[in-house]
Write a protein that holds these residues in place. Structure first.
Motif, PDB file in Angstrom:
ATOM      1  N   HIS A  80     -27.451 -73.401 -73.038  1.00 57.02           N
ATOM      2  CA  HIS A  80     -26.334 -72.467 -73.203  1.00 57.02           C
ATOM      3  C   HIS A  80     -25.725 -72.600 -74.596  1.00 57.02           C
ATOM      4  CE1 HIS A  80     -26.752 -71.463 -69.070  1.00 57.02           C
ATOM      5  NE2 HIS A  80     -26.233 -72.581 -68.600  1.00 57.02           N
ATOM      6  N   LEU A  81     -25.633 -73.824 -75.056  1.00 54.57           N
ATOM      7  CA  LEU A  81     -25.097 -74.087 -76.392  1.00 54.57           C
ATOM      8  C   LEU A  81     -26.015 -73.500 -77.469  1.00 54.57           C
ATOM      9  CD1 LEU A  81     -22.773 -75.470 -77.823  1.00 54.57           C
ATOM     10  CD2 LEU A  81     -24.012 -77.625 -77.658  1.00 54.57           C
ATOM     11  N   GLU A  82     -27.316 -73.616 -77.273  1.00 53.71           N
ATOM     12  CA  GLU A  82     -28.283 -73.012 -78.201  1.00 53.71           C
ATOM     13  C   GLU A  82     -28.120 -71.499 -78.235  1.00 53.71           C
ATOM     14  OE1 GLU A  82     -32.131 -74.271 -76.837  1.00 53.71           O
ATOM     15  OE2 GLU A  82     -31.785 -76.359 -77.416  1.00 53.71           O
ATOM     16  N   SER A  83     -27.984 -70.896 -77.062  1.00 52.10           N
ATOM     17  CA  SER A  83     -27.825 -69.440 -76.986  1.00 52.10           C
ATOM     18  C   SER A  83     -26.522 -68.993 -77.632  1.00 52.10           C
ATOM     19  CB  SER A  83     -27.875 -68.969 -75.529  1.00 52.10           C
ATOM     20  OG  SER A  83     -29.139 -69.213 -74.975  1.00 52.10           O
ATOM     21  N   ALA A  84     -25.443 -69.712 -77.353  1.00 50.15           N
ATOM     22  CA  ALA A  84     -24.146 -69.362 -77.946  1.00 50.15           C
ATOM     23  C   ALA A  84     -24.222 -69.423 -79.463  1.00 50.15           C
ATOM     24  CB  ALA A  84     -23.056 -70.305 -77.434  1.00 50.15           C
ATOM     25  N   THR A  85     -24.799 -70.503 -79.975  1.00 47.79           N
ATOM     26  CA  THR A  85     -24.934 -70.670 -81.425  1.00 47.79           C
ATOM     27  C   THR A  85     -25.772 -69.542 -82.026  1.00 47.79           C
ATOM     28  OG1 THR A  85     -24.769 -73.076 -81.170  1.00 47.79           O
ATOM     29  CG2 THR A  85     -25.692 -72.264 -83.239  1.00 47.79           C
ATOM     30  N   ALA A  86     -26.886 -69.247 -81.403  1.00 47.22           N
ATOM     31  CA  ALA A  86     -27.784 -68.204 -81.920  1.00 47.22           C
ATOM     32  C   ALA A  86     -27.098 -66.841 -81.958  1.00 47.22           C
ATOM     33  CB  ALA A  86     -29.048 -68.137 -81.069  1.00 47.22           C
ATOM     34  N   HIS A  87     -26.349 -66.518 -80.926  1.00 48.28           N
ATOM     35  CA  HIS A  87     -25.691 -65.202 -80.890  1.00 48.28           C
ATOM     36  C   HIS A  87     -24.547 -65.118 -81.898  1.00 48.28           C
ATOM     37  CE1 HIS A  87     -27.971 -63.119 -77.863  1.00 48.28           C
ATOM     38  NE2 HIS A  87     -27.989 -64.224 -77.146  1.00 48.28           N
ATOM     39  N   TYR A  88     -23.789 -66.179 -82.038  1.00 50.77           N
ATOM     40  CA  TYR A  88     -22.729 -66.151 -83.058  1.00 50.77           C
ATOM     41  C   TYR A  88     -23.333 -66.023 -84.464  1.00 50.77           C
ATOM     42  CZ  TYR A  88     -18.685 -67.281 -80.071  1.00 50.77           C
ATOM     43  OH  TYR A  88     -17.668 -67.251 -79.151  1.00 50.77           O
ATOM     44  N   ILE A  89     -24.408 -66.750 -84.721  1.00 48.67           N
ATOM     45  CA  ILE A  89     -25.052 -66.664 -86.037  1.00 48.67           C
ATOM     46  C   ILE A  89     -25.618 -65.263 -86.257  1.00 48.67           C
ATOM     47  CG2 ILE A  89     -27.013 -67.485 -87.408  1.00 48.67           C
ATOM     48  CD1 ILE A  89     -26.352 -70.320 -86.374  1.00 48.67           C
ATOM     49  N   SER A  90     -26.215 -64.678 -85.224  1.00 53.11           N
ATOM     50  CA  SER A  90     -26.707 -63.299 -85.347  1.00 53.11           C
ATOM     51  C   SER A  90     -25.579 -62.355 -85.722  1.00 53.11           C
ATOM     52  CB  SER A  90     -27.348 -62.825 -84.036  1.00 53.11           C
ATOM     53  OG  SER A  90     -28.525 -63.528 -83.776  1.00 53.11           O
ATOM     54  N   TRP A 102     -17.388 -65.607 -87.177  1.00 47.58           N
ATOM     55  CA  TRP A 102     -17.235 -66.884 -87.883  1.00 47.58           C
ATOM     56  C   TRP A 102     -16.267 -67.790 -87.140  1.00 47.58           C
ATOM     57  CZ3 TRP A 102     -20.595 -68.359 -91.349  1.00 47.58           C
ATOM     58  CH2 TRP A 102     -21.275 -67.414 -92.105  1.00 47.58           C
ATOM     59  N   LYS A 103     -15.151 -67.229 -86.705  1.00 50.30           N
ATOM     60  CA  LYS A 103     -14.159 -68.042 -85.984  1.00 50.30           C
ATOM     61  C   LYS A 103     -14.725 -68.565 -84.676  1.00 50.30           C
ATOM     62  CE  LYS A 103     -10.132 -65.921 -88.089  1.00 50.30           C
ATOM     63  NZ  LYS A 103      -8.917 -65.128 -87.912  1.00 50.30           N
ATOM     64  N   GLY A 104     -15.458 -67.714 -83.960  1.00 52.53           N
ATOM     65  CA  GLY A 104     -16.085 -68.159 -82.715  1.00 52.53           C
ATOM     66  C   GLY A 104     -17.103 -69.258 -82.949  1.00 52.53           C
ATOM     67  N   LEU A 105     -17.902 -69.090 -83.997  1.00 49.74           N
ATOM     68  CA  LEU A 105     -18.934 -70.082 -84.324  1.00 49.74           C
ATOM     69  C   LEU A 105     -18.307 -71.428 -84.680  1.00 49.74           C
ATOM     70  CD1 LEU A 105     -21.952 -70.670 -84.820  1.00 49.74           C
ATOM     71  CD2 LEU A 105     -21.632 -69.830 -87.158  1.00 49.74           C
ATOM     72  N   PHE A 106     -17.284 -71.407 -85.515  1.00 50.03           N
ATOM     73  CA  PHE A 106     -16.688 -72.680 -85.940  1.00 50.03           C
ATOM     74  C   PHE A 106     -15.828 -73.310 -84.847  1.00 50.03           C
ATOM     75  CE2 PHE A 106     -18.626 -71.689 -89.852  1.00 50.03           C
ATOM     76  CZ  PHE A 106     -18.844 -72.924 -90.445  1.00 50.03           C
TER      77      PHE A 106
END
Length: 190
Positions: A80-90, A102-106
């Motif tokens: 789930h953490l991998e998916s969250a990171t990937a979608h925020y980066i996308s 950016w705020k969500g990712l950080f």
């Protein structure tokens, strides 16, 4: 000529229908997110991406929903953490000037162990430089980012090599916020 005009009209009508459906699905996804029904948010947002693969808000909703789910199973506890990171980066790549992703990712980085378990220190500091640059261009405060970097450096002593590598003159992180993180001599000597 008439067939060409009719074909264009049908294409525009199809495009309008798809955009209307996307808009409706995004409203539903947002509602489910506010209800904290993360599984439903994920399903609806994935439907949006089938219709519009570059939809910024679908990626944001997926990032938030995946980051709110409990860890995965023993086989893939970070999925789930991998998916969250990937979608925020996308999302940051789709609309780099929009601060929401950016705020969500950080926030994800600050509240989880995504760094270094999902992203390497080098990848993290690259993102820090990009985020700092956008904050600078938009005349937004960089204090939270600077404090997050200092905290990571303090709690993850194994990040020193990557940290100082990204503080060398000419790197984006060094040019935007480097003076707040270390002296130029420290960056060059480490």
């Amino acid at each position: 000529m008439r067939q060409l005009q009719t074909g264009r009209k049908k294409d525009r009508e199809r495009e309008y229908t798809v955009m209307s459906e996307v808009k409706q699905l995004l409203k539903e996804a947002k509602l489910e997110l506010t209800r904290r029904d993360y599984e439903e948010t994920i399903e609806i947002s994935k439907e949006v991406l089938k219709l519009d693969p570059d939809n910024y808000f679908a990626h944001i909703f997926l990032g938030k929903a995946f980051s709110s789910l409990p860890p995965g199973n023993e086989v893939s506890p970070n999925r789930h953490l991998e998916s969250a990171t990937a979608h925020y980066i996308s999302a940051t790549k789709l609309a780099p000037e929009n601060l929401l992703a950016w705020k969500g990712l950080f926030l994800l980085f600050k509240t989880t162990d995504a760094v270094p378990n999902i992203l390497s220190y080098d990848e993290y500091f690259d993102l820090c430089g990009q985020y700092a640059d956008i904050l600078l261009k938009q005349e937004q405060s960089q204090i939270d980012l600077i404090n997050d970097i200092k905290l990571l450096k303090k709690t993850h002593t194994d990040c020193r090599r990557a940290f100082y590598e990204h503080l060398k003159p000419g790197s984006l992180m060094a040019e935007t916020i480097g003076r707040h993180l270390a002296t130029p001599q420290d960056a060059l000597l480490n």
